[in-house]
Structure formats: C-alpha cells, structure tokens
Write an enzyme that holds these catalytic residues in place. Structure first.
Site, PDB file in Angstrom:
ATOM      1  N   TYR A  57     -54.293 -63.939 -70.874  1.00 20.79           N
ATOM      2  CA  TYR A  57     -55.351 -64.316 -70.385  1.00 20.79           C
ATOM      3  C   TYR A  57     -56.564 -64.163 -71.376  1.00 20.79           C
ATOM      4  O   TYR A  57     -56.674 -63.258 -72.087  1.00 20.79           O
ATOM      5  CB  TYR A  57     -55.729 -63.319 -69.142  1.00 20.79           C
ATOM      6  CG  TYR A  57     -55.726 -63.789 -67.835  1.00 20.79           C
ATOM      7  CD1 TYR A  57     -56.797 -64.788 -67.524  1.00 20.79           C
ATOM      8  CD2 TYR A  57     -54.460 -63.491 -67.029  1.00 20.79           C
ATOM      9  CE1 TYR A  57     -56.693 -65.407 -66.298  1.00 20.79           C
ATOM     10  CE2 TYR A  57     -54.594 -64.148 -65.740  1.00 20.79           C
ATOM     11  CZ  TYR A  57     -55.763 -65.182 -65.485  1.00 20.79           C
ATOM     12  OH  TYR A  57     -55.556 -66.028 -64.207  1.00 20.79           O
ATOM     13  N   GLU A  59     -60.087 -65.706 -70.599  1.00 18.75           N
ATOM     14  CA  GLU A  59     -61.331 -66.075 -70.186  1.00 18.75           C
ATOM     15  C   GLU A  59     -62.237 -66.242 -71.070  1.00 18.75           C
ATOM     16  O   GLU A  59     -62.782 -64.977 -71.603  1.00 18.75           O
ATOM     17  CB  GLU A  59     -61.651 -65.533 -68.778  1.00 18.75           C
ATOM     18  CG  GLU A  59     -60.834 -65.777 -67.566  1.00 18.75           C
ATOM     19  CD  GLU A  59     -61.100 -65.076 -66.296  1.00 18.75           C
ATOM     20  OE1 GLU A  59     -61.815 -64.170 -66.183  1.00 18.75           O
ATOM     21  OE2 GLU A  59     -60.558 -65.453 -65.208  1.00 18.75           O
ATOM     22  N   ASP A 203     -64.676 -91.972 -70.139  1.00 25.34           N
ATOM     23  CA  ASP A 203     -63.564 -91.412 -69.859  1.00 25.34           C
ATOM     24  C   ASP A 203     -62.452 -92.223 -70.510  1.00 25.34           C
ATOM     25  O   ASP A 203     -61.898 -93.247 -69.813  1.00 25.34           O
ATOM     26  CB  ASP A 203     -63.321 -91.292 -68.334  1.00 25.34           C
ATOM     27  CG  ASP A 203     -61.995 -90.611 -67.944  1.00 25.34           C
ATOM     28  OD1 ASP A 203     -61.139 -90.465 -68.784  1.00 25.34           O
ATOM     29  OD2 ASP A 203     -61.887 -90.629 -66.564  1.00 25.34           O
ATOM     30  N   THR A 229     -57.570 -87.122 -70.922  1.00 28.22           N
ATOM     31  CA  THR A 229     -56.418 -86.405 -70.859  1.00 28.22           C
ATOM     32  C   THR A 229     -55.913 -86.099 -72.249  1.00 28.22           C
ATOM     33  O   THR A 229     -56.335 -86.656 -73.302  1.00 28.22           O
ATOM     34  CB  THR A 229     -55.343 -86.915 -70.125  1.00 28.22           C
ATOM     35  OG1 THR A 229     -55.120 -88.276 -70.857  1.00 28.22           O
ATOM     36  CG2 THR A 229     -55.810 -87.279 -68.826  1.00 28.22           C
ATOM     37  N   LYS A 232     -51.567 -88.570 -72.456  1.00 28.70           N
ATOM     38  CA  LYS A 232     -51.270 -90.138 -72.422  1.00 28.70           C
ATOM     39  C   LYS A 232     -50.843 -90.554 -73.869  1.00 28.70           C
ATOM     40  O   LYS A 232     -50.155 -90.217 -74.244  1.00 28.70           O
ATOM     41  CB  LYS A 232     -52.365 -90.877 -71.483  1.00 28.70           C
ATOM     42  CG  LYS A 232     -52.433 -90.231 -70.074  1.00 28.70           C
ATOM     43  CD  LYS A 232     -53.631 -90.933 -69.117  1.00 28.70           C
ATOM     44  CE  LYS A 232     -53.447 -90.267 -67.756  1.00 28.70           C
ATOM     45  NZ  LYS A 232     -54.404 -90.573 -67.140  1.00 28.70           N
ATOM     46  N   ARG A 238     -49.522 -81.794 -71.165  1.00 26.02           N
ATOM     47  CA  ARG A 238     -50.705 -82.270 -70.102  1.00 26.02           C
ATOM     48  C   ARG A 238     -51.735 -81.163 -70.276  1.00 26.02           C
ATOM     49  O   ARG A 238     -51.621 -79.925 -70.422  1.00 26.02           O
ATOM     50  CB  ARG A 238     -49.721 -81.625 -68.731  1.00 26.02           C
ATOM     51  CG  ARG A 238     -48.887 -82.661 -68.398  1.00 26.02           C
ATOM     52  CD  ARG A 238     -48.775 -82.712 -66.818  1.00 26.02           C
ATOM     53  NE  ARG A 238     -49.138 -83.994 -66.259  1.00 26.02           N
ATOM     54  CZ  ARG A 238     -48.651 -85.036 -66.276  1.00 26.02           C
ATOM     55  NH1 ARG A 238     -47.717 -85.427 -66.964  1.00 26.02           N
ATOM     56  NH2 ARG A 238     -49.387 -86.016 -65.791  1.00 26.02           N
TER      57      ARG A 238
HETATM   58  C1  LIG Z   1     -55.139 -90.122 -65.793  1.00 24.90           C
HETATM   59  C2  LIG Z   1     -56.600 -90.278 -65.693  1.00 24.90           C
HETATM   60  C3  LIG Z   1     -57.391 -89.014 -65.152  1.00 24.90           C
HETATM   61  C4  LIG Z   1     -57.029 -87.920 -64.672  1.00 24.90           C
HETATM   62  O1  LIG Z   1     -55.920 -87.430 -65.379  1.00 24.90           O
HETATM   63  P1  LIG Z   1     -55.148 -86.163 -64.719  1.00 24.90           P
HETATM   64  O2  LIG Z   1     -54.506 -85.462 -65.844  1.00 24.90           O
HETATM   65  O3  LIG Z   1     -53.911 -86.863 -64.041  1.00 24.90           O
HETATM   66  O4  LIG Z   1     -55.842 -85.291 -63.877  1.00 24.90           O
HETATM   67  C5  LIG Z   1     -58.766 -89.366 -65.420  1.00 24.90           C
HETATM   68  N1  LIG Z   1     -59.231 -90.485 -65.792  1.00 24.90           N
HETATM   69  C6  LIG Z   1     -58.697 -91.430 -65.951  1.00 24.90           C
HETATM   70  C7  LIG Z   1     -59.382 -92.748 -66.349  1.00 24.90           C
HETATM   71  C8  LIG Z   1     -57.225 -91.546 -65.916  1.00 24.90           C
HETATM   72  O5  LIG Z   1     -56.589 -92.606 -66.314  1.00 24.90           O
END
Ligand SMILES: *Cc1c(COP(=O)(O)O)cnc(C)c1O
Length: 420
Positions: A57, A59, A203, A229, A232, A238
């Site tokens: 932990y 925090e 994003d 993220t 990807k 993750r």
């Molecule tokens: C995949 C994605 C997310 C969310 O990611 P998670 O890890 O699934 O919560 C947010 N924004 C965009 C543009 C995405 O493609």
C-alpha cells in the site's frame, strides 16, 4: 524462500484457473489479434506486473506517503514518472490512474463542477464513452455537447467543433478517439479552446505508442492535459497515465489521489516503467512505423477487394469498414472472422442506420500483429482471408480451413509474453 509445500504453485492451488490461463495463452498464440486497442505486453512487462509490488500500500506520492515502508516503491514510481516524462517531453506526469477511464475522470474532477458543459467526439463518430456519452457518468453529471464527423468525408468536422464551442462555451474540450482512422489536428483544437476559454484535454489512449514512435503528432505542446491508457499501442500493462503542464500538476495529482482513488497499483507502475524503457529504444520507433505501414497496406488490400473503408483509408493503426455492401452486418462478419481466428470487433460507423449492438461496421487494427513481427506480405494474406470470410460468413468449411491457415501463420510469428 518459501518452500513448495507452504506456498505451492498456481497449478496445484487452483488447477481450474491455471488451465484457463493456459487456454488463453493458446488462444492468443494461435489467432490473429486485430482488435486495435489490444496488444502483447512483453515478458518483461508481465514479470513486473506479476510481482510482490502488488502487495504494498502506498497512498500518496513519492516521499509524501501515508504508510511506512516505501523505500522501494518510491523508486519504482519515480522511475516510471521520469521515464514517461522524458519520452513525451511532458512537464508533469502521474502514473497512478488505474486505467484510461479513471484517468479521464480525474480530468473532470480537476477542472469541472457537476453540471458544467463539456464537449467531446460523439461515440457514434468514434469517440469514447468517457468524453460525455449519455450512459457514462461523464454524460450524466455534466452537460455534454457532442461534436461529430463530416457527413461526406467522415473526418472530424472542425467547423462544427468551433461553432458548437462558441455556442455552448464548454469548460472542457476533449480531443481523442477510439474508432477513428485519421490523425488529429491538435493545433486546431487548441485554437478553438483558446477562443472559448476551455481546458483542452487530449486523450491519446489508442495512439500513445504512435506518438512516442514519432508517427502521430504529439499533443504535448498544445493540450493543457493529456491522458492515455498504457496497454494499447504503448504496449505496457493495463493502466493509465496523465501528462500535463506544471500549472495543473497539483490539481490533477489531487484529483487522482485522494479525489478518486486509494492506493496505486504498484505492480502496474513497475510495468509502466518497463514499458517506458522499451518505448525509448530505436526498436520501438521501428515498431510504431511498422504499425502504421501495416495498417496502410491492409487498408489498401481491403479497398482493392471492394471494402468500403470509413474515410477511405487510414493514417494510424486502425481501420473501420462497412460491410453493408458485402451483404452482411458487422456482428455477423466479426463473429465469422473470429471463428476463422481473425479476432476484431463489430463497431458502429458514422451515421450508422443500425443499432450499436448490431451495427454495420467492423473495426480492426495492426498494433498486436505488428508486435509479432508481421509485415506487408502477412497483411495481404489477412486481407484475403477477411474477404473470403465476409463473402460467406456461414460457410463453416471455408472458415475452418482459414482457421488452420491462420494458426500456421501464427506459428512463424511468436507473440511477446507468450511462453508456452
Ligand atoms: C480505451 C480508451 C479509454 C479507456 O481506457 P480503459 O483502460 O478501458 O478504461 C479512454 N479513452 C479512449 C480514447 C480509449 O480509446
């Protein structure tokens, strides 16, 4: 060291889960992973994630924690932060968000009050749920004004973005996509945000690896805050991350903790550090270039077989095609493709006359197959197979034959992280 007897292996403690993990290894090894949001994290990343760091932990932030015993964890988080900061040239980085969606929620918490107006690309146009979709908390707690794509070109309609922004004066403007095959014009979004006094949030969940690799322009010079993220195209565990200007560092850090989350997932933080190290290499730049080259070759091969591609092609890692002209639906096509070992996903297309759960399109991408080392000649094969399956999605003999050929091809391209 714990002995075998006191601390037996997974296969002994829980043979059911051990078998399922084995089966997923086999599935990931023997099929062609075309879902553009998925990838193969390296063995090194997976090792970091499966470590005792998960037990701790912590925090707070390095040197400002609420629990003792952080002498190792602080170093892990500092390394992750510094590496990501250097990779993107960001002023400040937070690597604690549990995933992409929580990273985006932290942006709302840092900059907005419930009821504020926000703008993002609508889901049917390729936007993400967390950019204000009606069923998401971001559409329920904020006044969401979605913008869309142009009716003819299916590209983001910047004129519409500007006129909606002037009319509604959003507090927050999102630029980011989840099913959009083209590059984003960060400078244009910046100028619109400036015109109406909005915070610009980029994003880059799907494209952060492409940005690092230099094959998609970086939003860092333009956006107030950048979220992503880490699993990807970035090819990490993750997780999520937030990059921002110094002036917003405090607000965003406080939004993540204590605003939204408790203790960070330190095993994921270590995985992010490893992925950032991998992404700093020339090999990763070559990977990112190959992702985009492969997508272009695959798109051209599909177009030459009569597939209607949304926007007519791609300049990133992703392809969205309409199967209506092929006499089928996205769901039937994607499910038949999956039986053949070509695993993509059905997806709405812009102005889709069909419902989101049964839409007209299929979404595929090249990040994972490129991680296996596949190149242009494999893209041609994949296009041929997709064409055959979509032309006859009920022909199970044909599908079985292709599934065998797919597995044979996969044998020649071992996937990172799969050790069976
Ligand atoms: C995949 C994605 C997310 C969310 O990611 P998670 O890890 O699934 O919560 C947010 N924004 C965009 C543009 C995405 O493609």
């Amino acid at each position: 060291m714990a002995t075998q007897e006191h601390d037996p292996a997974l296969a002994t403690v829980d043979p059911e889960i051990a078998r399922l993990i084995y089966e997923e290894n086999v599935r990931e090894r023997d099929t062609i992973r075309l879902i553009p949001s998925e990838n193969y994290a390296s063995r090194a990343v997976l090792e970091a994630c499966g470590s005792v760091l998960a037990n701790k932990y912590s925090e707070g932030y390095p040197r400002k924690r609420y629990y003792e015993g952080q002498e190792v964890i602080d170093q892990v988080e500092e390394l992750a932060r510094q590496r990501v900061q250097a990779l993107f040239g960001a002023e400040h980085v937070n690597v604690q968000p549990y995933s992409g969606s929580p990273a985006n929620l932290a942006v709302y918490l840092a900059f907005c009050k419930p009821g504020d107006t926000i703008m993002g690309l609508g889901l049917p146009s390729g936007g993400h749920l967390t950019h204000g979709h009606s069923v998401s908390i971001t559409g329920l707690f904020f006044k969401s004004v979605p913008y869309g794509v142009h009716k003819d070109t299916h590209r983001i309609d910047m004129d519409e973005v500007r006129s909606l922004a002037k009319e509604h004066r959003p507090r927050l403007l999102w630029a980011g996509t989840t099913a959009y095959p083209r590059q984003l014009d960060w400078a244009a979004f910046r100028s619109i945000a400036d015109e109406v006094g909005a915070i610009l949030a980029a994003d880059i969940a799907h494209i952060s690896g492409l940005v690092v690799g230099g094959v998609h322009p970086s939003p860092i010079p333009f956006a107030d805050v950048v979220t992503s993220t880490t699993h990807k195209t970035f090819r990490g565990p993750r997780g999520g991350m937030i990059l921002c200007k110094k002036e917003h560092a405090n607000a965003l850090d406080r939004a993540v903790f204590p605003g939204l989350q408790g203790g960070p997932h330190n095993h994921a933080t270590a995985g992010i550090a490893v992925a950032a190290r991998e992404a700093s290499t020339e090999a990763f730049k070559a990977y990112a270039r190959q992702v985009v080259d492969n997508a272009r070759v695959l798109a051209e091969a599909l177009a030459s077989r009569g597939f209607r591609l949304i926007t007519g092609g791609t300049d990133n890692h992703l392809i969205l095609f309409d199967v209506t002209d092929k006499g089928t639906t996205g769901k039937i096509a994607a499910q038949a493709m999956a039986r053949a070992g070509l695993v993509g996903n059905y997806n709405s297309i812009p102005f889709d006359p069909r419902k989101p759960f049964d839409p007209s399109g299929v979404r595929i991408g090249t990040p994972a197959i490129t991680s296996r080392g596949m190149g242009p000649s494999e893209m041609e094969k994949i296009a041929t197979w997709i064409d055959q399956v979509v032309a006859a999605p009920g022909d199970e003999d044909c599908i079985r034959r292709i599934a065998t050929e797919v597995t044979e091809l996969c044998r020649g391209f071992p996937a990172p992280g799969i050790l069976i």
